[in-house]
Design an enzyme around this catalytic site. Structure first.
Site, PDB file in Angstrom:
ATOM      1  N   ARG A 118     -26.992  84.587  65.834  1.00  0.00           N
ATOM      2  CA  ARG A 118     -25.794  83.705  66.043  1.00  0.00           C
ATOM      3  C   ARG A 118     -25.760  83.317  64.609  1.00  0.00           C
ATOM      4  NH1 ARG A 118     -26.946  80.703  70.287  1.00  0.00           N
ATOM      5  NH2 ARG A 118     -25.841  82.151  71.744  1.00  0.00           N
ATOM      6  N   TYR A 119     -26.437  82.865  63.903  1.00  0.00           N
ATOM      7  CA  TYR A 119     -26.299  82.075  62.588  1.00  0.00           C
ATOM      8  C   TYR A 119     -26.732  83.146  61.372  1.00  0.00           C
ATOM      9  CZ  TYR A 119     -26.261  78.324  65.769  1.00  0.00           C
ATOM     10  OH  TYR A 119     -26.085  77.448  66.973  1.00  0.00           O
ATOM     11  N   ARG A 122     -30.623  83.078  60.336  1.00  0.00           N
ATOM     12  CA  ARG A 122     -31.765  82.848  61.554  1.00  0.00           C
ATOM     13  C   ARG A 122     -31.519  83.761  62.682  1.00  0.00           C
ATOM     14  NH1 ARG A 122     -28.606  78.320  60.803  1.00  0.00           N
ATOM     15  NH2 ARG A 122     -28.490  76.944  62.474  1.00  0.00           N
ATOM     16  N   CYS A 131     -43.535  81.859  81.659  1.00  0.00           N
ATOM     17  CA  CYS A 131     -43.505  80.625  81.089  1.00  0.00           C
ATOM     18  C   CYS A 131     -44.720  80.147  81.967  1.00  0.00           C
ATOM     19  CB  CYS A 131     -42.600  79.837  81.332  1.00  0.00           C
ATOM     20  SG  CYS A 131     -41.178  80.429  80.476  1.00  0.00           S
ATOM     21  N   CYS A 135     -38.997  75.341  84.563  1.00  0.00           N
ATOM     22  CA  CYS A 135     -38.422  74.118  84.712  1.00  0.00           C
ATOM     23  C   CYS A 135     -37.268  74.464  85.561  1.00  0.00           C
ATOM     24  CB  CYS A 135     -37.975  73.777  83.290  1.00  0.00           C
ATOM     25  SG  CYS A 135     -39.497  73.825  82.079  1.00  0.00           S
ATOM     26  N   CYS A 138     -33.845  75.388  83.608  1.00  0.00           N
ATOM     27  CA  CYS A 138     -33.850  76.062  82.517  1.00  0.00           C
ATOM     28  C   CYS A 138     -32.427  76.970  82.398  1.00  0.00           C
ATOM     29  CB  CYS A 138     -34.933  77.114  82.629  1.00  0.00           C
ATOM     30  SG  CYS A 138     -35.093  78.373  81.366  1.00  0.00           S
ATOM     31  N   ARG A 140     -32.193  79.677  80.745  1.00  0.00           N
ATOM     32  CA  ARG A 140     -32.593  81.175  80.800  1.00  0.00           C
ATOM     33  C   ARG A 140     -33.032  81.659  82.255  1.00  0.00           C
ATOM     34  NH1 ARG A 140     -34.847  81.140  74.977  1.00  0.00           N
ATOM     35  NH2 ARG A 140     -32.700  81.382  73.889  1.00  0.00           N
ATOM     36  N   ASP A 300     -27.118  72.400  79.957  1.00  0.00           N
ATOM     37  CA  ASP A 300     -26.291  73.614  79.828  1.00  0.00           C
ATOM     38  C   ASP A 300     -25.570  73.858  81.306  1.00  0.00           C
ATOM     39  OD1 ASP A 300     -26.638  74.625  77.141  1.00  0.00           O
ATOM     40  OD2 ASP A 300     -28.834  74.551  77.783  1.00  0.00           O
ATOM     41  N   ASP A 337     -24.522  73.264  73.122  1.00  0.00           N
ATOM     42  CA  ASP A 337     -24.522  74.532  72.853  1.00  0.00           C
ATOM     43  C   ASP A 337     -23.208  74.948  73.569  1.00  0.00           C
ATOM     44  OD1 ASP A 337     -25.771  76.786  71.730  1.00  0.00           O
ATOM     45  OD2 ASP A 337     -27.574  76.023  72.157  1.00  0.00           O
ATOM     46  N   LYS A 344     -24.255  75.579  68.471  1.00  0.00           N
ATOM     47  CA  LYS A 344     -24.723  74.121  68.850  1.00  0.00           C
ATOM     48  C   LYS A 344     -24.102  73.360  67.805  1.00  0.00           C
ATOM     49  CE  LYS A 344     -29.697  75.332  69.711  1.00  0.00           C
ATOM     50  NZ  LYS A 344     -29.589  76.671  69.404  1.00  0.00           N
TER      51      LYS A 344
HETATM   52  C1  LIG Z   1     -30.429  77.196  68.626  1.00  0.00           C
HETATM   53  C2  LIG Z   1     -30.426  78.544  68.030  1.00  0.00           C
HETATM   54  C3  LIG Z   1     -31.193  78.589  66.700  1.00  0.00           C
HETATM   55  C4  LIG Z   1     -31.511  77.642  66.084  1.00  0.00           C
HETATM   56  O1  LIG Z   1     -30.755  76.552  65.816  1.00  0.00           O
HETATM   57  P1  LIG Z   1     -31.250  75.518  65.025  1.00  0.00           P
HETATM   58  O2  LIG Z   1     -29.873  74.636  65.244  1.00  0.00           O
HETATM   59  O3  LIG Z   1     -31.494  75.641  63.612  1.00  0.00           O
HETATM   60  O4  LIG Z   1     -32.412  74.804  65.654  1.00  0.00           O
HETATM   61  C5  LIG Z   1     -30.882  79.924  66.227  1.00  0.00           C
HETATM   62  N1  LIG Z   1     -30.579  80.838  66.748  1.00  0.00           N
HETATM   63  C6  LIG Z   1     -29.873  80.916  68.084  1.00  0.00           C
HETATM   64  C7  LIG Z   1     -29.215  82.068  68.845  1.00  0.00           C
HETATM   65  C8  LIG Z   1     -29.797  79.695  68.790  1.00  0.00           C
HETATM   66  O5  LIG Z   1     -29.281  79.454  69.967  1.00  0.00           O
HETATM   67  S1  SF4 Z   2     -37.011  75.654  79.625  1.00  0.00           S
HETATM   68 FE1  SF4 Z   2     -37.154  77.444  80.544  1.00  0.00          FE
HETATM   69  S2  SF4 Z   2     -37.998  78.905  78.945  1.00  0.00           S
HETATM   70 FE2  SF4 Z   2     -38.626  76.928  78.579  1.00  0.00          FE
HETATM   71  S3  SF4 Z   2     -40.733  76.590  79.513  1.00  0.00           S
HETATM   72 FE3  SF4 Z   2     -39.004  75.817  80.882  1.00  0.00          FE
HETATM   73  S4  SF4 Z   2     -38.696  77.644  82.180  1.00  0.00           S
HETATM   74 FE4  SF4 Z   2     -39.717  78.460  80.336  1.00  0.00          FE
END
Ligand SMILES: *Cc1c(COP(=O)(O)O)cnc(C)c1O
Ligand code: SF4
Length: 377
Positions: A118-119, A122, A131, A135, A138, A140, A300, A337, A344
């Site tokens: 996305r960035y 990174r 996991c 949670c 979550c 995801r 989220d 996000d 973010k």
């Molecule tokens: C959150 C995230 C990151 C890391 O973002 P930082 O703001 O640098 O911590 C990198 N890639 C993706 C896709 C993300 O969602």
């Molecule tokens: S937030 Fe989601 S990915 Fe992270 S530990 Fe909890 S269940 Fe696992």
């Protein structure tokens, strides 16, 4: 090329299909882990009358509660902030039409399997979909669970090729699921493979294991995470000060002893930490465990998570409270996000208001506005 040569192919079957079978490492390490509604009822964490409702949730979303976190629960407290995070709630099956299977838009930014870019500088690599704990909020949750396996050897090799071919990638972030559920041997292999790419200077692991299963942060795992000439960061997810037990702090010390940098991640959760005293105690506990508070995430739009969410105005008020109480060292950044994959952004109000004459009113920590104007040469 790949170091994950003995990975089995990942199996993207629905999360809760088979609570233990796809998750041998975690299950073997933690025979006391609770993974079914019946186990939660037998442990006294839910009344027998709730069983049918919990079974319905378990059809769709995985359950996992480790002994370390279970021990923190007061079963006589109906609003226990630890139980609330891990014991399913029938409201999880109520879907708001605005909620999204992929709330932060990872799919839109995923050029190849398991990698999100996305960035520019990174990338995220999702190494595993399991996991130690699941949670309930979550983001995801539609993608993770014990049946979902881990990234195949071929997919991990392709992710490394993608990074190798792009010199602008300065940081590789390992996530999942919880990537520290992998064995120290696999963690060491991943570290070595990533550190062999010259332009990657920072390796970051996102995990809940230091609080969920501190005994699994062994000296061998800490050694496997370290890469002598790279900055290795461990981002630790915790939401309530009670999670930073003596055992969790000892686990953190095993990581810092290896020269790893620790940062925190917290999700703002109604009924768990939407309280300035609780957040104050949590942020101080992080610093005392040598974890720099990094992010406080606004909840989220995860499916069935409406009962967890606060308003942005409530989050901003909590941040004003924290700013008035805490050292800068203990302050996280409050972030949203943006749904749809837009990234973010900090959403703490800037406390800065143009005065209409080229200057500003700046709110001090007590909320009193003070005048400021630029003085340039
Ligand atoms: C959150 C995230 C990151 C890391 O973002 P930082 O703001 O640098 O911590 C990198 N890639 C993706 C896709 C993300 O969602
Ligand atoms: S937030 Fe989601 S990915 Fe992270 S530990 Fe909890 S269940 Fe696992």
């Amino acid at each position: 090329m790949t170091t994950f040569s003995d990975s089995r192919a990942s199996d993207r079957s629905p999360a809760a299909a088979s609570p233990q079978s796809g998750d041998p490492a975690v299950a073997a390490a933690d025979p006391q882990r609770l993974t079914t509604p019946r186990a939660l009822v037998e442990a006294g964490l839910a009344p027998p009358a709730a069983l049918a409702g919990l079974e319905a949730v378990a059809q769709r979303y995985a359950i996992g509660l480790t002994p370390a976190l279970r021990r923190l629960i007061d079963p006589t407290d109906p609003g226990d902030p630890i139980a609330r995070q891990f014991v399913p709630d029938p409201r999880e099956l109520r879907r708001d039409p605005a909620e999204l299977d992929d709330p932060i838009g990872d799919d839109a930014r995923s050029p190849i399997e398991g990698l999100v870019h996305r960035y520019p500088d990174r990338v995220l690599i999702k190494l595993v979909a399991v996991c130690a704990v699941y949670c309930r909020f979550c983001f995801r949750r539609e993608r993770i669970g014990p049946g979902a396996g881990r990234l195949s050897a071929a997919a991990f090799a392709a992710a490394l090729d993608y990074v190798r071919a792009r010199p602008q990638i300065w940081e590789v972030i390992l996530t999942g699921g919880d990537p520290l559920t992998l064995s120290p041997r696999r963690v060491a292999q991943a570290t070595a493979a990533i550190a062999a790419i010259g332009h990657v200077r920072t390796i970051r692991w996102h995990t809940r294991l230091p609080v969920a299963a501190p005994e699994r942060i062994t000296p061998a795992l800490a050694r496997a995470l370290a890469a002598s000439d790279r900055t290795v960061v461990v981002a630790i997810h915790a939401n309530h000060p009670r999670e930073l037990t003596a055992e969790a702090r000892a686990a953190c010390r095993r990581l810092t002893a290896r020269g790893l940098l620790l940062v925190s991640q917290t999700v703002l959760l109604k009924g768990v930490n939407d309280d300035v005293e609780v957040l104050d105690a949590l942020m101080r506990a992080f610093v005392e465990a040598r974890i720099k508070p990094y992010y406080l995430h606004h909840g989220d739009l995860a499916p069935g998570a409406a009962h967890w969410r606060t308003s942005i105005a409530e989050g901003q008020a909590l941040m004003r409270g924290l700013r008035a109480r805490l050292s800068g060292l203990a302050l996280p950044t409050y972030v949203l996000d943006i749904p749809g994959g837009h990234g973010k952004v900090p959403i703490e109000d800037r406390s800065l208001r143009p005065d209409g004459q080229g200057g500003y009113w700046v709110a001090d920590p007590a909320g009193v506005e003070r005048p400021y104007r630029d003085r340039l040469a």
